[in-house]
Scaffold this motif. Structure first.
Motif, PDB file in Angstrom:
ATOM      1  N   LEU A  25     -18.038  43.646   0.160  1.00  0.00           N
ATOM      2  CA  LEU A  25     -17.526  44.484  -0.912  1.00  0.00           C
ATOM      3  C   LEU A  25     -17.246  43.645  -2.149  1.00  0.00           C
ATOM      4  O   LEU A  25     -16.951  42.451  -2.052  1.00  0.00           O
ATOM      5  CB  LEU A  25     -16.236  45.157  -0.446  1.00  0.00           C
ATOM      6  N   PRO A  26     -17.311  44.263  -3.322  1.00  0.00           N
ATOM      7  CA  PRO A  26     -16.923  43.543  -4.540  1.00  0.00           C
ATOM      8  C   PRO A  26     -15.488  43.046  -4.443  1.00  0.00           C
ATOM      9  O   PRO A  26     -14.633  43.677  -3.819  1.00  0.00           O
ATOM     10  CB  PRO A  26     -17.071  44.603  -5.634  1.00  0.00           C
ATOM     11  N   ALA A  27     -15.226  41.927  -5.083  1.00  0.00           N
ATOM     12  CA  ALA A  27     -13.881  41.348  -5.009  1.00  0.00           C
ATOM     13  C   ALA A  27     -12.828  42.291  -5.551  1.00  0.00           C
ATOM     14  O   ALA A  27     -11.670  42.240  -5.146  1.00  0.00           O
ATOM     15  CB  ALA A  27     -13.857  40.027  -5.779  1.00  0.00           C
ATOM     16  N   SER A  28     -13.224  43.185  -6.462  1.00  0.00           N
ATOM     17  CA  SER A  28     -12.263  44.104  -7.071  1.00  0.00           C
ATOM     18  C   SER A  28     -11.957  45.318  -6.212  1.00  0.00           C
ATOM     19  O   SER A  28     -11.057  46.092  -6.520  1.00  0.00           O
ATOM     20  CB  SER A  28     -12.798  44.591  -8.429  1.00  0.00           C
ATOM     21  N   SER A  29     -12.691  45.516  -5.126  1.00  0.00           N
ATOM     22  CA  SER A  29     -12.521  46.712  -4.318  1.00  0.00           C
ATOM     23  C   SER A  29     -11.215  46.674  -3.540  1.00  0.00           C
ATOM     24  O   SER A  29     -10.911  45.684  -2.867  1.00  0.00           O
ATOM     25  CB  SER A  29     -13.687  46.872  -3.344  1.00  0.00           C
ATOM     26  N   GLY A  30     -10.454  47.770  -3.594  1.00  0.00           N
ATOM     27  CA  GLY A  30      -9.249  47.858  -2.790  1.00  0.00           C
ATOM     28  C   GLY A  30      -9.544  47.855  -1.307  1.00  0.00           C
ATOM     29  O   GLY A  30      -8.671  47.539  -0.490  1.00  0.00           O
ATOM     30  N   MET A  31     -10.782  48.209  -0.937  1.00  0.00           N
ATOM     31  CA  MET A  31     -11.150  48.224   0.470  1.00  0.00           C
ATOM     32  C   MET A  31     -11.056  46.840   1.097  1.00  0.00           C
ATOM     33  O   MET A  31     -10.941  46.716   2.328  1.00  0.00           O
ATOM     34  CB  MET A  31     -12.552  48.804   0.636  1.00  0.00           C
ATOM     35  N   ASN A  32     -11.122  45.800   0.287  1.00  0.00           N
ATOM     36  CA  ASN A  32     -10.980  44.443   0.824  1.00  0.00           C
ATOM     37  C   ASN A  32      -9.630  44.219   1.488  1.00  0.00           C
ATOM     38  O   ASN A  32      -9.462  43.270   2.259  1.00  0.00           O
ATOM     39  CB  ASN A  32     -11.173  43.417  -0.296  1.00  0.00           C
ATOM     40  N   ASN A  33      -8.655  45.075   1.176  1.00  0.00           N
ATOM     41  CA  ASN A  33      -7.328  44.925   1.766  1.00  0.00           C
ATOM     42  C   ASN A  33      -7.251  45.466   3.187  1.00  0.00           C
ATOM     43  O   ASN A  33      -6.250  45.254   3.872  1.00  0.00           O
ATOM     44  CB  ASN A  33      -6.299  45.645   0.892  1.00  0.00           C
ATOM     45  N   ILE A  34      -8.286  46.193   3.616  1.00  0.00           N
ATOM     46  CA  ILE A  34      -8.266  46.846   4.924  1.00  0.00           C
ATOM     47  C   ILE A  34      -9.032  46.009   5.934  1.00  0.00           C
ATOM     48  O   ILE A  34     -10.223  45.736   5.776  1.00  0.00           O
ATOM     49  CB  ILE A  34      -8.882  48.261   4.829  1.00  0.00           C
ATOM     50  N   LYS A  35      -8.335  45.590   6.982  1.00  0.00           N
ATOM     51  CA  LYS A  35      -8.953  44.835   8.068  1.00  0.00           C
ATOM     52  C   LYS A  35      -8.974  45.635   9.366  1.00  0.00           C
ATOM     53  O   LYS A  35      -9.730  45.310  10.286  1.00  0.00           O
ATOM     54  CB  LYS A  35      -8.179  43.528   8.316  1.00  0.00           C
ATOM     55  N   ASN A  36      -8.125  46.650   9.454  1.00  0.00           N
ATOM     56  CA  ASN A  36      -8.009  47.438  10.684  1.00  0.00           C
ATOM     57  C   ASN A  36      -7.974  48.922  10.339  1.00  0.00           C
ATOM     58  O   ASN A  36      -7.299  49.332   9.385  1.00  0.00           O
ATOM     59  CB  ASN A  36      -6.731  47.082  11.450  1.00  0.00           C
ATOM     60  N   ILE A  37      -8.696  49.710  11.111  1.00  0.00           N
ATOM     61  CA  ILE A  37      -8.715  51.157  10.947  1.00  0.00           C
ATOM     62  C   ILE A  37      -8.175  51.793  12.223  1.00  0.00           C
ATOM     63  O   ILE A  37      -8.563  51.405  13.337  1.00  0.00           O
ATOM     64  CB  ILE A  37     -10.137  51.676  10.663  1.00  0.00           C
ATOM     65  N   VAL A  38      -7.290  52.764  12.068  1.00  0.00           N
ATOM     66  CA  VAL A  38      -6.773  53.568  13.179  1.00  0.00           C
ATOM     67  C   VAL A  38      -7.128  55.016  12.881  1.00  0.00           C
ATOM     68  O   VAL A  38      -6.842  55.512  11.792  1.00  0.00           O
ATOM     69  CB  VAL A  38      -5.249  53.417  13.334  1.00  0.00           C
ATOM     70  N   VAL A  39      -7.759  55.698  13.830  1.00  0.00           N
ATOM     71  CA  VAL A  39      -8.122  57.099  13.657  1.00  0.00           C
ATOM     72  C   VAL A  39      -7.512  57.902  14.803  1.00  0.00           C
ATOM     73  O   VAL A  39      -7.752  57.601  15.979  1.00  0.00           O
ATOM     74  CB  VAL A  39      -9.647  57.306  13.636  1.00  0.00           C
ATOM     75  N   LEU A  40      -6.739  58.919  14.455  1.00  0.00           N
ATOM     76  CA  LEU A  40      -6.211  59.892  15.417  1.00  0.00           C
ATOM     77  C   LEU A  40      -6.768  61.254  15.056  1.00  0.00           C
ATOM     78  O   LEU A  40      -6.593  61.724  13.930  1.00  0.00           O
ATOM     79  CB  LEU A  40      -4.683  59.926  15.381  1.00  0.00           C
ATOM     80  N   SER A 410     -17.760  58.851   0.562  1.00  0.00           N
ATOM     81  CA  SER A 410     -16.729  57.939   1.060  1.00  0.00           C
ATOM     82  C   SER A 410     -15.422  58.197   0.321  1.00  0.00           C
ATOM     83  O   SER A 410     -15.417  58.746  -0.779  1.00  0.00           O
ATOM     84  CB  SER A 410     -17.162  56.493   0.843  1.00  0.00           C
ATOM     85  N   PHE A 411     -14.332  57.783   0.932  1.00  0.00           N
ATOM     86  CA  PHE A 411     -13.029  57.872   0.265  1.00  0.00           C
ATOM     87  C   PHE A 411     -12.516  56.477  -0.099  1.00  0.00           C
ATOM     88  O   PHE A 411     -11.324  56.283  -0.337  1.00  0.00           O
ATOM     89  CB  PHE A 411     -12.011  58.589   1.156  1.00  0.00           C
ATOM     90  N   GLY A 412     -13.446  55.531  -0.178  1.00  0.00           N
ATOM     91  CA  GLY A 412     -13.042  54.155  -0.455  1.00  0.00           C
ATOM     92  C   GLY A 412     -12.315  53.979  -1.767  1.00  0.00           C
ATOM     93  O   GLY A 412     -11.459  53.093  -1.898  1.00  0.00           O
ATOM     94  N   SER A 413     -12.617  54.821  -2.755  1.00  0.00           N
ATOM     95  CA  SER A 413     -11.962  54.684  -4.059  1.00  0.00           C
ATOM     96  C   SER A 413     -10.477  55.025  -4.003  1.00  0.00           C
ATOM     97  O   SER A 413      -9.727  54.699  -4.931  1.00  0.00           O
ATOM     98  CB  SER A 413     -12.645  55.589  -5.087  1.00  0.00           C
ATOM     99  N   LEU A 414     -10.040  55.666  -2.930  1.00  0.00           N
ATOM    100  CA  LEU A 414      -8.621  56.001  -2.780  1.00  0.00           C
ATOM    101  C   LEU A 414      -7.805  54.834  -2.232  1.00  0.00           C
ATOM    102  O   LEU A 414      -6.575  54.897  -2.211  1.00  0.00           O
ATOM    103  CB  LEU A 414      -8.461  57.221  -1.868  1.00  0.00           C
ATOM    104  N   VAL A 415      -8.481  53.801  -1.781  1.00  0.00           N
ATOM    105  CA  VAL A 415      -7.801  52.590  -1.322  1.00  0.00           C
ATOM    106  C   VAL A 415      -7.665  51.667  -2.526  1.00  0.00           C
ATOM    107  O   VAL A 415      -8.644  51.312  -3.168  1.00  0.00           O
ATOM    108  CB  VAL A 415      -8.582  51.906  -0.187  1.00  0.00           C
ATOM    109  N   THR A 416      -6.439  51.280  -2.830  1.00  0.00           N
ATOM    110  CA  THR A 416      -6.147  50.578  -4.076  1.00  0.00           C
ATOM    111  C   THR A 416      -5.904  49.085  -3.837  1.00  0.00           C
ATOM    112  O   THR A 416      -5.907  48.602  -2.700  1.00  0.00           O
ATOM    113  CB  THR A 416      -4.891  51.180  -4.740  1.00  0.00           C
ATOM    114  N   ASN A 417      -5.671  48.375  -4.914  1.00  0.00           N
ATOM    115  CA  ASN A 417      -5.258  46.972  -4.839  1.00  0.00           C
ATOM    116  C   ASN A 417      -3.755  46.805  -5.047  1.00  0.00           C
ATOM    117  O   ASN A 417      -3.272  45.688  -5.228  1.00  0.00           O
ATOM    118  CB  ASN A 417      -6.012  46.148  -5.884  1.00  0.00           C
TER     119      ASN A 417
END
Length: 433
Positions: A25-40, A410-417
């Protein structure tokens, strides 16, 4: 967050980028902050029925003023309107087959190609399924909850991101939707048939993809294996039965792993079904709320919270009413079709070319903004269950599993920095009603 934590996070991002190479991902992407996903994935509630009564944001598209005729064949028949008096335990389990969904959404068991979704057949189908000639009882399919009924979900929604245009993948029952959730197609299955009980689905799933990529995962299951009607979602697939059984573990292990900071990179949780915690009738809503509360608090208070995105959704509408027309003319997961006898005894063939009814969905993380109500995304397509697969493919550089995943936003844009330190450690207890 301490400077040391930021240093550790930056190092993790660098390692991830080197691992993913061109797909990083680009360095500016907030998605870089996510290392773990939990889905219920909970069971069988429409957006209007469960979440449409939330009132903390006036833009939430709920059922206020929404009515159905008592008999869809007689448009001038008595109106049955949505009221905020939904019951903790539904008297009846509404029809949520593809055939029943046709009547609910189109007012006919055999909608023509391109037909307009009138969303006015829920009461008619409820009366056909439970012919007790009791409109008050039939109205349970259209009534909805208030914030006081669902304090756990109300608190989650107010603190994180609520979608009010998130659609199920299939206008039918649980397992076809859970297959779309985990592989981007149901491989032509439109009902909960025996293939789901015998690990007979041949398509590639997210679980196989992750294993191929060296990404850790577990399917934590809350007694679904002991229910003869259901297997945990990962065990739908032939590949998992042969190669990944050790990754399907009891729900108690989830709480242990969360507390120790040992959750895998991808956590999938099956609720019990269908009497206690899943919210599928006759499961009490408040028991389901307390189950969700327990999962949230385990994730929130885990050492991994600062790198986690928790996605809470429902697999399908369960026959409960919603006033928003589902999208049509969407790509299927594959070229297979499904046929079943309709309520009138005639066969109906479904091409998987339209989505199911809206269901509640929230994104939960210290990296999402507080109190956001997400409506339709830009670009014209709609959020749906396969949006999860789209997000995961972007996050970890995976191939798309199906044309439906390709289509899904995708909803990746909703994940912020911007890291939030104000997320609640505990949620309210469930209501007693």
């Amino acid at each position: 967050m301490s400077p040391a934590h930021y240093t550790t996070m930056a190092r993790s991002i660098l390692i991830a980028a080197l691992t993913l190479g061109a797909s990083a991902l680009p360095a500016s992407s907030g998605m870089n902050n996510i290392k773990n996903i939990v889905v219920l994935v909970q069971e069988n509630l429409s957006f209007d029925h469960f979440a449409g009564g939330l009132d903390y944001d006036s833009s939430i598209d709920g059922p206020q003023g929404y009515c159905n005729p008592a008999n869809v064949s007689l448009p001038d028949s008595a109106k049955v309107c949505a009221n905020p008096i939904a019951k903790n335990i539904a008297s009846d389990d509404p029809n949520h087959s593809i055939s029943g969904g046709n009547m609910q959404v189109f007012g006919t068991y055999h909608p023509a190609s391109g037909a307009k979704a009138s969303m006015d057949g829920f009461i008619s189908e409820q009366r056909a399924s439970y012919p007790k000639d009791d409109l008050n009882r039939a109205a349970e399919a259209i009534n909805y909850f208030t914030p006081d009924h669902i304090p756990v979900f109300n608190s989650i929604a107010q603190n994180f991101v609520l979608f009010d245009r998130w659609f199920a993948s299939v206008p039918g029952p649980t397992n076809p939707n859970r297959a779309y959730l985990t592989s981007g197609t149901s491989h032509g299955h439109g009902k909960n048939d025996d293939d789901f009980l015998t690990s007979a689905l041949p398509q590639k799933s997210i679980f196989e993809q992750l294993s191929d990529k060296g990404i850790t995962w577990k399917n934590y299951e809350n007694s679904t294996k002991s229910d003869p009607a259901f297997l945990p979602d990962a065990l739908f697939y032939d590949w998992t039965a042969k190669n990944g059984k050790d990754n399907v573990v009891p729900i108690n292990q989830f709480y242990t792993d969360a507390a120790a900071g040992n959750l895998p990179q991808f956590t999938w949780i099956n609720p019990e079904c269908c009497n206690y915690m899943s919210m599928h009738p006759p499961s009490p809503i408040n028991m389901g709320e307390n189950f969700v509360k327990g999962i949230y608090e385990a994730v929130r208070n885990s050492p991994q919270w600062n790198e986690t995105l928790f996605i809470l959704t429902w697999d399908e509408h369960g026959g409960f009413a919603d006033h928003v027309s589902p999208p049509t003319d969407v790509p299927a997961g594959d070229s297979l079709t499904y046929s079943e006898a309709s309520g009138d005894g005639k066969e109906y063939t479904f091409h998987f070319d339209r989505l199911g009814v809206r269901v509640p969905t929230v994104l939960i993380s210290p990296w999402v903004s507080k109190g956001v109500v997400q409506h339709q995304p830009s670009g014209g397509n709609e959020f749906t269950h396969t949006s999860i697969l789209k997000f995961v493919s972007e996050l970890w550089g995976l191939d798309s599993l199906s044309p439906r995943v390709d289509w899904s936003p995708s909803f990746g844009s909703l994940v912020t920095n911007k890291f939030r330190s104000d997320t609640p450690e505990k949620l309210p207890d469930a209501a007693d009603f």
